[in-house]
Write a protein that holds these residues in place. Structure first.
Motif, PDB file in Angstrom:
ATOM      1  N   GLU A   1       0.859  -1.185   0.000  1.00  0.00           N
ATOM      2  CA  GLU A   1       0.000   0.000   0.000  1.00  0.00           C
ATOM      3  C   GLU A   1       0.898   1.238   0.000  1.00  0.00           C
ATOM      4  O   GLU A   1       1.421   1.655   1.025  1.00  0.00           O
ATOM      5  CB  GLU A   1      -0.948   0.016   1.197  1.00  0.00           C
ATOM      6  CG  GLU A   1      -1.986   1.134   1.095  1.00  0.00           C
ATOM      7  CD  GLU A   1      -3.030   1.095   2.194  1.00  0.00           C
ATOM      8  OE1 GLU A   1      -4.120   1.652   1.993  1.00  0.00           O
ATOM      9  OE2 GLU A   1      -2.736   0.527   3.266  1.00  0.00           O
ATOM     10  N   LEU A   2       1.072   1.817  -1.179  1.00  0.00           N
ATOM     11  CA  LEU A   2       1.996   2.931  -1.346  1.00  0.00           C
ATOM     12  C   LEU A   2       1.431   4.220  -0.762  1.00  0.00           C
ATOM     13  O   LEU A   2       2.167   5.079  -0.273  1.00  0.00           O
ATOM     14  CB  LEU A   2       2.315   3.113  -2.835  1.00  0.00           C
ATOM     15  CG  LEU A   2       3.487   4.006  -3.190  1.00  0.00           C
ATOM     16  CD1 LEU A   2       4.793   3.453  -2.630  1.00  0.00           C
ATOM     17  CD2 LEU A   2       3.602   4.168  -4.704  1.00  0.00           C
ATOM     18  N   GLY A   3       0.112   4.373  -0.846  1.00  0.00           N
ATOM     19  CA  GLY A   3      -0.575   5.515  -0.270  1.00  0.00           C
ATOM     20  C   GLY A   3      -1.932   5.048   0.204  1.00  0.00           C
ATOM     21  O   GLY A   3      -2.344   3.914  -0.081  1.00  0.00           O
ATOM     22  N   PRO A   4      -2.672   5.883   0.930  1.00  0.00           N
ATOM     23  CA  PRO A   4      -3.986   5.473   1.433  1.00  0.00           C
ATOM     24  C   PRO A   4      -4.887   4.970   0.311  1.00  0.00           C
ATOM     25  O   PRO A   4      -5.204   5.687  -0.631  1.00  0.00           O
ATOM     26  CB  PRO A   4      -4.531   6.762   2.058  1.00  0.00           C
ATOM     27  CG  PRO A   4      -3.311   7.549   2.419  1.00  0.00           C
ATOM     28  CD  PRO A   4      -2.311   7.249   1.344  1.00  0.00           C
ATOM     29  N   GLY A   5      -5.262   3.692   0.388  1.00  0.00           N
ATOM     30  CA  GLY A   5      -6.147   3.112  -0.609  1.00  0.00           C
ATOM     31  C   GLY A   5      -5.504   2.860  -1.957  1.00  0.00           C
ATOM     32  O   GLY A   5      -6.203   2.527  -2.921  1.00  0.00           O
TER      33      GLY A   5
ATOM     34  N   GLU B   1      13.718  -6.591   0.207  1.00  0.00           N
ATOM     35  CA  GLU B   1      13.577  -6.696   1.655  1.00  0.00           C
ATOM     36  C   GLU B   1      14.338  -5.603   2.416  1.00  0.00           C
ATOM     37  O   GLU B   1      14.377  -5.614   3.646  1.00  0.00           O
ATOM     38  CB  GLU B   1      14.021  -8.073   2.138  1.00  0.00           C
ATOM     39  CG  GLU B   1      15.495  -8.371   2.043  1.00  0.00           C
ATOM     40  CD  GLU B   1      15.858  -9.684   2.745  1.00  0.00           C
ATOM     41  OE1 GLU B   1      15.012 -10.587   2.804  1.00  0.00           O
ATOM     42  OE2 GLU B   1      16.993  -9.768   3.254  1.00  0.00           O
ATOM     43  N   GLN B   2      14.919  -4.642   1.702  1.00  0.00           N
ATOM     44  CA  GLN B   2      15.606  -3.547   2.385  1.00  0.00           C
ATOM     45  C   GLN B   2      14.598  -2.554   2.974  1.00  0.00           C
ATOM     46  O   GLN B   2      13.494  -2.393   2.468  1.00  0.00           O
ATOM     47  CB  GLN B   2      16.557  -2.830   1.427  1.00  0.00           C
ATOM     48  CG  GLN B   2      17.634  -3.725   0.835  1.00  0.00           C
ATOM     49  CD  GLN B   2      18.382  -4.529   1.875  1.00  0.00           C
ATOM     50  OE1 GLN B   2      18.967  -3.963   2.799  1.00  0.00           O
ATOM     51  NE2 GLN B   2      18.360  -5.849   1.735  1.00  0.00           N
ATOM     52  N   PRO B   3      14.965  -1.883   4.079  1.00  0.00           N
ATOM     53  CA  PRO B   3      14.049  -0.921   4.703  1.00  0.00           C
ATOM     54  C   PRO B   3      13.584   0.156   3.729  1.00  0.00           C
ATOM     55  O   PRO B   3      14.363   0.650   2.914  1.00  0.00           O
ATOM     56  CB  PRO B   3      14.902  -0.310   5.825  1.00  0.00           C
ATOM     57  CG  PRO B   3      15.909  -1.365   6.160  1.00  0.00           C
ATOM     58  CD  PRO B   3      16.223  -2.035   4.846  1.00  0.00           C
ATOM     59  N   GLN B   4      12.313   0.489   3.803  1.00  0.00           N
ATOM     60  CA  GLN B   4      11.633   1.520   3.003  1.00  0.00           C
ATOM     61  C   GLN B   4      11.375   1.108   1.561  1.00  0.00           C
ATOM     62  O   GLN B   4      10.799   1.881   0.807  1.00  0.00           O
ATOM     63  CB  GLN B   4      12.401   2.855   3.023  1.00  0.00           C
ATOM     64  CG  GLN B   4      12.517   3.494   4.395  1.00  0.00           C
ATOM     65  CD  GLN B   4      11.177   3.623   5.099  1.00  0.00           C
ATOM     66  OE1 GLN B   4      10.951   3.029   6.154  1.00  0.00           O
ATOM     67  NE2 GLN B   4      10.257   4.362   4.503  1.00  0.00           N
ATOM     68  N   VAL B   5      11.772  -0.084   1.164  1.00  0.00           N
ATOM     69  CA  VAL B   5      11.560  -0.495  -0.218  1.00  0.00           C
ATOM     70  C   VAL B   5      10.150  -1.053  -0.393  1.00  0.00           C
ATOM     71  O   VAL B   5       9.770  -2.022   0.263  1.00  0.00           O
ATOM     72  CB  VAL B   5      12.604  -1.532  -0.667  1.00  0.00           C
ATOM     73  CG1 VAL B   5      12.250  -2.089  -2.047  1.00  0.00           C
ATOM     74  CG2 VAL B   5      13.989  -0.899  -0.695  1.00  0.00           C
ATOM     75  N   ALA B   6       9.396  -0.425  -1.293  1.00  0.00           N
ATOM     76  CA  ALA B   6       8.048  -0.894  -1.612  1.00  0.00           C
ATOM     77  C   ALA B   6       8.062  -1.868  -2.778  1.00  0.00           C
ATOM     78  O   ALA B   6       7.296  -2.840  -2.802  1.00  0.00           O
ATOM     79  CB  ALA B   6       7.146   0.291  -1.958  1.00  0.00           C
ATOM     80  N   ALA B   7       8.934  -1.613  -3.778  1.00  0.00           N
ATOM     81  CA  ALA B   7       8.913  -2.425  -4.993  1.00  0.00           C
ATOM     82  C   ALA B   7      10.228  -2.282  -5.742  1.00  0.00           C
ATOM     83  O   ALA B   7      10.963  -1.304  -5.564  1.00  0.00           O
ATOM     84  CB  ALA B   7       7.751  -2.001  -5.901  1.00  0.00           C
ATOM     85  N   VAL B   8      10.508  -3.264  -6.591  1.00  0.00           N
ATOM     86  CA  VAL B   8      11.614  -3.178  -7.528  1.00  0.00           C
ATOM     87  C   VAL B   8      11.041  -3.028  -8.935  1.00  0.00           C
ATOM     88  O   VAL B   8       9.993  -3.591  -9.261  1.00  0.00           O
ATOM     89  CB  VAL B   8      12.541  -4.405  -7.463  1.00  0.00           C
ATOM     90  CG1 VAL B   8      13.302  -4.433  -6.158  1.00  0.00           C
ATOM     91  CG2 VAL B   8      11.768  -5.713  -7.665  1.00  0.00           C
TER      92      VAL B   8
ATOM     93  N   SER C   1       8.203   5.785   0.566  1.00  0.00           N
ATOM     94  CA  SER C   1       8.719   4.467   0.214  1.00  0.00           C
ATOM     95  C   SER C   1       9.589   4.541  -1.035  1.00  0.00           C
ATOM     96  O   SER C   1       9.440   5.454  -1.850  1.00  0.00           O
ATOM     97  CB  SER C   1       7.564   3.495  -0.023  1.00  0.00           C
ATOM     98  OG  SER C   1       6.768   3.366   1.145  1.00  0.00           O
ATOM     99  N   PHE C   2      10.463   3.563  -1.182  1.00  0.00           N
ATOM    100  CA  PHE C   2      11.380   3.526  -2.325  1.00  0.00           C
ATOM    101  C   PHE C   2      10.843   2.600  -3.416  1.00  0.00           C
ATOM    102  O   PHE C   2      10.423   1.470  -3.139  1.00  0.00           O
ATOM    103  CB  PHE C   2      12.762   3.021  -1.903  1.00  0.00           C
ATOM    104  CG  PHE C   2      13.505   3.923  -0.954  1.00  0.00           C
ATOM    105  CD1 PHE C   2      13.210   5.277  -0.857  1.00  0.00           C
ATOM    106  CD2 PHE C   2      14.510   3.414  -0.150  1.00  0.00           C
ATOM    107  CE1 PHE C   2      13.902   6.114   0.013  1.00  0.00           C
ATOM    108  CE2 PHE C   2      15.214   4.230   0.727  1.00  0.00           C
ATOM    109  CZ  PHE C   2      14.907   5.583   0.812  1.00  0.00           C
ATOM    110  N   LEU C   3      10.895   3.078  -4.645  1.00  0.00           N
ATOM    111  CA  LEU C   3      10.649   2.271  -5.835  1.00  0.00           C
ATOM    112  C   LEU C   3      11.991   2.173  -6.543  1.00  0.00           C
ATOM    113  O   LEU C   3      12.529   3.188  -6.997  1.00  0.00           O
ATOM    114  CB  LEU C   3       9.595   2.932  -6.729  1.00  0.00           C
ATOM    115  CG  LEU C   3       8.264   3.250  -6.050  1.00  0.00           C
ATOM    116  CD1 LEU C   3       7.329   3.986  -7.013  1.00  0.00           C
ATOM    117  CD2 LEU C   3       7.601   2.000  -5.505  1.00  0.00           C
ATOM    118  N   CYS C   4      12.534   0.976  -6.656  1.00  0.00           N
ATOM    119  CA  CYS C   4      13.956   0.819  -6.953  1.00  0.00           C
ATOM    120  C   CYS C   4      14.224   0.278  -8.348  1.00  0.00           C
ATOM    121  O   CYS C   4      13.732  -0.793  -8.718  1.00  0.00           O
ATOM    122  CB  CYS C   4      14.586  -0.122  -5.937  1.00  0.00           C
ATOM    123  SG  CYS C   4      14.332   0.418  -4.225  1.00  0.00           S
TER     124      CYS C   4
END
Length: 351
Positions: free
Chosen positions: A7-11, A277-284, A202-205
């Motif tokens: 969940e990157l943002g509310p909803g 699995e790194q902190p703050q990472v939402a997705a690759v 969050s981070f999108l990597c």
């Protein structure tokens, strides 16, 4: 959050693997438009239903827009609505000094047309030169468009810790920052990660497989000679050099291969799973050359590394010199090795 969603943002929920669009832009070989749309839909069917593109990726917003229309036509609007599309707004270097509200609005309207939608899911803002100080103004104009309903979420791309703090202090509601993160490049894991945690960013990597270098293909291979085949390989070969050179890189590939063998997956999958699995990472964000590649990428979300896996990888990473500075600092030096290969005015002449 589940293993496969965030969940990157509310909803607003995304898949934890995002289909990258850079490989569909110019410079990576000829694109068969019909096949590209079919591959984008195959990615969706594999469980990767979030896509990344940019105003500067030639033709990619249009391809994703065509895939969205085809999904709606063949499977209904409800199915098509599950597709999440993240684009970027990258003002040309030569336009930074004269950036205006109308310029920003024009780029957003262009992306809306290309993507065949009335609201952009996420706009990620990039700025080439901090000596041109109007990036906070530009983010404010983007926020106006969010309040109008043309943009759902706002993010940044490649901002360092002080400038990201400046944008957040101005009250801009960021949900994400897109940045480079890999076993070769851990720059986001220090001060920027701490700031992001404090502010719910969050981070999108991208770069988790280093343009394909972090793959079985390069295990045991001789160091490539220049010139390399495309700009992506040039960029990530510099990262390997700064990490510690080709010999140490081979040791890293061996460690990733050993971990991959334990899980029944390849080097690239393990490299991306480590980032995930790194902190703050939402997705690759990973590219895919074809449908089979897209399906393989979905396996990233199924890998759960254990302590032994992490220790094996960390032991090699600890031998590296590491990349210096904050996120994207090396790349911003237009006279340096990293910055000199960038293209800075990719919107010029485009409509």
């Amino acid at each position: 959050m589940t293993a496969n969603t965030f969940e990157l943002g509310p909803g607003y929920t995304i898949s934890r693997v995002i289909r990258g669009g850079w490989q569909l832009a110019g410079g990576h070989g000829a694109i068969d438009r019909s096949q590209a749309v079919a591959d984008l839909i195959a990615t969706f069917d594999a469980g990767i239903w979030t896509y990344d593109c940019a105003d500067i990726y030639t033709g990619v917003e249009e391809l994703i827009g065509a895939a969205r229309l085809r999904l709606a036509s063949e499977r209904g609007l409800d199915v098509a609505a599950r597709m999440k599309v993240h684009t970027k707004l990258v003002p040309d270097l030569e336009r930074l000094a004269s950036i205006s509200r109308d310029y920003i609005r024009g780029i957003i309207d262009q992306s809306l047309r290309r993507l065949k939608t009335e609201r952009l899911d996420l706009v990620q803002f990039h700025w080439w030169d901090y000596e041109q100080p109007r990036y906070v103004d530009a983010m404010g104009w983007l926020n106006e468009l969010r309040l109008e309903g043309k943009v759902r979420n706002l993010g940044t791309t490649n901002f360092d810790t002080p400038r990201l703090a400046e944008i957040l202090a101005a009250g801009i509601p960021l949900v994400s920052q897109q940045l480079q993160y890999s076993v070769l490049d851990q720059r986001p894991g220090s001060s920027l990660a701490a700031l992001a945690k404090q502010n719910g960013v969050s981070f999108l990597c991208y770069g988790s497989v280093a343009g394909g270098f972090l793959s079985n293909k390069w295990l045991g291979a001789a160091e490539p000679a220049t010139p390399l085949e495309n700009r992506s390989l040039v960029k990530y070969k510099l990262i390997i050099d700064d990490f510690g050179g080709w010999e140490l890189f081979q040791h890293l590939l061996q460690a990733l291969k050993a971990v991959g063998d334990r899980h029944g997956v390849d080097v690239a999958t393990i490299a991306s799973a480590w980032v995930l699995e790194q902190p703050q990472v939402a997705a690759v964000i990973v590219g895919a050359r074809n449908q089979a590649h897209a399906i393989a990428n979905a396996k990233i979300m199924d890998v759960a590394l254990d302590a032994e896996d992490r220790e094996r990888i960390a032991a090699v990473m600890a031998q590296g010199t590491g990349l210096e500075g904050d996120v994207y600092t090396l790349e911003r030096d237009r006279r340096g090795r990293h910055g000199s290969i960038m293209h800075y005015n990719l919107n010029a002449g485009k409509k």
